[in-house]
Design a protein around this motif. Structure first.
Motif, PDB file in Angstrom:
ATOM      1  N   THR A   4      43.096 -82.513 104.815  1.00 42.47           N
ATOM      2  CA  THR A   4      42.277 -83.552 104.194  1.00 42.47           C
ATOM      3  C   THR A   4      40.788 -83.335 104.454  1.00 42.47           C
ATOM      4  N   SER A   5      40.446 -82.804 105.613  1.00 45.60           N
ATOM      5  CA  SER A   5      39.027 -82.554 105.893  1.00 45.60           C
ATOM      6  C   SER A   5      38.480 -81.468 104.966  1.00 45.60           C
ATOM      7  N   GLU A   6      39.291 -80.464 104.660  1.00 49.20           N
ATOM      8  CA  GLU A   6      38.867 -79.430 103.717  1.00 49.20           C
ATOM      9  C   GLU A   6      38.716 -80.008 102.315  1.00 49.20           C
ATOM     10  N   MET A   7      39.627 -80.897 101.940  1.00 44.07           N
ATOM     11  CA  MET A   7      39.539 -81.534 100.630  1.00 44.07           C
ATOM     12  C   MET A   7      38.301 -82.423 100.541  1.00 44.07           C
ATOM     13  N   VAL A   8      37.994 -83.125 101.610  1.00 43.70           N
ATOM     14  CA  VAL A   8      36.806 -83.982 101.639  1.00 43.70           C
ATOM     15  C   VAL A   8      35.548 -83.126 101.543  1.00 43.70           C
ATOM     16  N   ASN A   9      35.505 -82.036 102.283  1.00 41.07           N
ATOM     17  CA  ASN A   9      34.334 -81.153 102.237  1.00 41.07           C
ATOM     18  C   ASN A   9      34.143 -80.549 100.848  1.00 41.07           C
ATOM     19  N   GLN A  10      35.238 -80.161 100.189  1.00 43.37           N
ATOM     20  CA  GLN A  10      35.142 -79.634  98.827  1.00 43.37           C
ATOM     21  C   GLN A  10      34.663 -80.721  97.872  1.00 43.37           C
ATOM     22  N   PHE A  11      35.150 -81.936  98.056  1.00 41.00           N
ATOM     23  CA  PHE A  11      34.725 -83.054  97.214  1.00 41.00           C
ATOM     24  C   PHE A  11      33.231 -83.326  97.393  1.00 41.00           C
ATOM     25  N   ILE A  12      32.744 -83.235  98.621  1.00 36.00           N
ATOM     26  CA  ILE A  12      31.314 -83.422  98.881  1.00 36.00           C
ATOM     27  C   ILE A  12      30.503 -82.324  98.198  1.00 36.00           C
ATOM     28  N   ARG A  13      30.975 -81.093  98.261  1.00 32.82           N
ATOM     29  CA  ARG A  13      30.276 -80.001  97.575  1.00 32.82           C
ATOM     30  C   ARG A  13      30.243 -80.236  96.069  1.00 32.82           C
ATOM     31  N   ASP A  14      31.350 -80.723  95.503  1.00 35.26           N
ATOM     32  CA  ASP A  14      31.378 -81.014  94.072  1.00 35.26           C
ATOM     33  C   ASP A  14      30.424 -82.151  93.716  1.00 35.26           C
ATOM     34  N   LEU A  15      30.361 -83.173  94.562  1.00 34.30           N
ATOM     35  CA  LEU A  15      29.437 -84.275  94.302  1.00 34.30           C
ATOM     36  C   LEU A  15      27.989 -83.794  94.329  1.00 34.30           C
ATOM     37  N   ARG A  16      27.666 -82.949  95.281  1.00 32.40           N
ATOM     38  CA  ARG A  16      26.307 -82.426  95.373  1.00 32.40           C
ATOM     39  C   ARG A  16      25.968 -81.504  94.205  1.00 32.40           C
ATOM     40  N   SER A  17      26.980 -80.842  93.652  1.00 33.44           N
ATOM     41  CA  SER A  17      26.754 -79.887  92.567  1.00 33.44           C
ATOM     42  C   SER A  17      26.914 -80.501  91.182  1.00 33.44           C
ATOM     43  N   CYS A  18      27.137 -81.776  91.111  1.00 33.03           N
ATOM     44  CA  CYS A  18      27.396 -82.434  89.834  1.00 33.03           C
ATOM     45  C   CYS A  18      26.234 -82.252  88.853  1.00 33.03           C
ATOM     46  N   ASP A  19      25.022 -82.332  89.340  1.00 33.39           N
ATOM     47  CA  ASP A  19      23.845 -82.138  88.487  1.00 33.39           C
ATOM     48  C   ASP A  19      23.809 -80.711  87.944  1.00 33.39           C
ATOM     49  N   TYR A  20      24.119 -79.748  88.782  1.00 31.60           N
ATOM     50  CA  TYR A  20      24.183 -78.354  88.349  1.00 31.60           C
ATOM     51  C   TYR A  20      25.247 -78.171  87.283  1.00 31.60           C
ATOM     52  N   TYR A  21      26.412 -78.788  87.474  1.00 30.21           N
ATOM     53  CA  TYR A  21      27.484 -78.680  86.489  1.00 30.21           C
ATOM     54  C   TYR A  21      27.042 -79.225  85.136  1.00 30.21           C
ATOM     55  N   CYS A  22      26.311 -80.319  85.143  1.00 29.52           N
ATOM     56  CA  CYS A  22      25.821 -80.894  83.882  1.00 29.52           C
ATOM     57  C   CYS A  22      24.867 -79.938  83.175  1.00 29.52           C
ATOM     58  N   ARG A  23      23.985 -79.302  83.943  1.00 29.38           N
ATOM     59  CA  ARG A  23      23.053 -78.351  83.335  1.00 29.38           C
ATOM     60  C   ARG A  23      23.783 -77.130  82.784  1.00 29.38           C
ATOM     61  N   VAL A  24      24.821 -76.675  83.473  1.00 27.29           N
ATOM     62  CA  VAL A  24      25.598 -75.527  82.988  1.00 27.29           C
ATOM     63  C   VAL A  24      26.326 -75.905  81.702  1.00 27.29           C
ATOM     64  N   ILE A  25      26.868 -77.106  81.643  1.00 28.86           N
ATOM     65  CA  ILE A  25      27.563 -77.552  80.431  1.00 28.86           C
ATOM     66  C   ILE A  25      26.587 -77.616  79.259  1.00 28.86           C
ATOM     67  N   MET A  26      25.370 -78.089  79.497  1.00 26.60           N
ATOM     68  CA  MET A  26      24.373 -78.113  78.421  1.00 26.60           C
ATOM     69  C   MET A  26      24.043 -76.698  77.949  1.00 26.60           C
ATOM     70  N   GLU A  27      23.982 -75.760  78.885  1.00 23.86           N
ATOM     71  CA  GLU A  27      23.709 -74.364  78.534  1.00 23.86           C
ATOM     72  C   GLU A  27      24.849 -73.802  77.668  1.00 23.86           C
ATOM     73  N   TYR A  28      26.097 -74.100  78.046  1.00 23.10           N
ATOM     74  CA  TYR A  28      27.234 -73.658  77.246  1.00 23.10           C
ATOM     75  C   TYR A  28      27.217 -74.303  75.863  1.00 23.10           C
ATOM     76  N   ASN A  29      26.815 -75.558  75.781  1.00 17.44           N
ATOM     77  CA  ASN A  29      26.733 -76.223  74.479  1.00 17.44           C
ATOM     78  C   ASN A  29      25.717 -75.536  73.568  1.00 17.44           C
ATOM     79  N   LEU A  30      24.592 -75.113  74.142  1.00 18.15           N
ATOM     80  CA  LEU A  30      23.598 -74.397  73.345  1.00 18.15           C
ATOM     81  C   LEU A  30      24.129 -73.052  72.856  1.00 18.15           C
ATOM     82  N   LYS A  31      24.829 -72.342  73.731  1.00 16.08           N
ATOM     83  CA  LYS A  31      25.412 -71.059  73.333  1.00 16.08           C
ATOM     84  C   LYS A  31      26.462 -71.249  72.242  1.00 16.08           C
ATOM     85  N   LEU A  32      27.282 -72.290  72.377  1.00 14.54           N
ATOM     86  CA  LEU A  32      28.301 -72.565  71.358  1.00 14.54           C
ATOM     87  C   LEU A  32      27.656 -72.959  70.033  1.00 14.54           C
ATOM     88  N   GLU A  33      26.575 -73.690  70.090  1.00 14.86           N
ATOM     89  CA  GLU A  33      25.861 -74.065  68.866  1.00 14.86           C
ATOM     90  C   GLU A  33      25.322 -72.822  68.170  1.00 14.86           C
TER      91      GLU A  33
END
Length: 139
Positions: A4-33
């Motif tokens: 569970t501690s590993e799962m919590v740490n991974q969840f924290i990393r995902d929460l911190r990277s959420c903004d990065y994920y949004c920017r990557v998704i926007m980049e993929y949307n531009l490429k798909l367009e």
């Protein structure tokens, strides 16, 4: 099996990277367009290519097939980032609004620690202990 501690740490990393994920998704949307524009574009083969004996077939769909394969690859990659963001929505399962706001301020918004200390009246170590306890309750 993950602890569970590993799962919590991974969840924290995902929460911190959420903004990065949004920017990557926007980049993929531009490429798909761009790919959709090239797939839908109307063009005729140039006359000079048809005159040459050893020229490739101007009526071939090989370029369109390559674009379609690239589009499929980009959609799959974009979907992995969307799935990561959807996993971050587990934060909505925290019942207490104060606890949820603490985790959001700490990991998603990335407020300064001094501001969080003033807002919630916790010491820095208590903030991290409290957030770990809250997130372990999710898993």
């Amino acid at each position: 099996m993950l602890d569970t501690s590993e799962m919590v740490n991974q969840f924290i990393r995902d929460l911190r990277s959420c903004d990065y994920y949004c920017r990557v998704i926007m980049e993929y949307n531009l490429k798909l367009e761009d790919i959709n524009y090239r797939l839908q574009g109307v063009s005729s083969p140039s006359v000079k290519d048809i005159i040459c004996e050893n020229a490739k077939n101007p009526y071939s769909n090989a370029e369109k097939l390559a674009l379609m394969e690239e589009e499929l690859k980009l959609v799959r990659e974009r979907q992995t980032y969307i799935a990561r963001i959807k996993q971050c929505e587990k934060i909505e399962a925290i019942e207490s609004a104060e606890d949820r706001n603490l985790v959001i301020d700490l990991y998603v918004i990335k407020m300064r620690y001094a501001d969080i200390e003033k807002k919630y009246n916790y010491s820095r170590s208590a903030i991290f202990k409290r957030s770990q306890k809250i997130l372990k309750g999710l898993f």
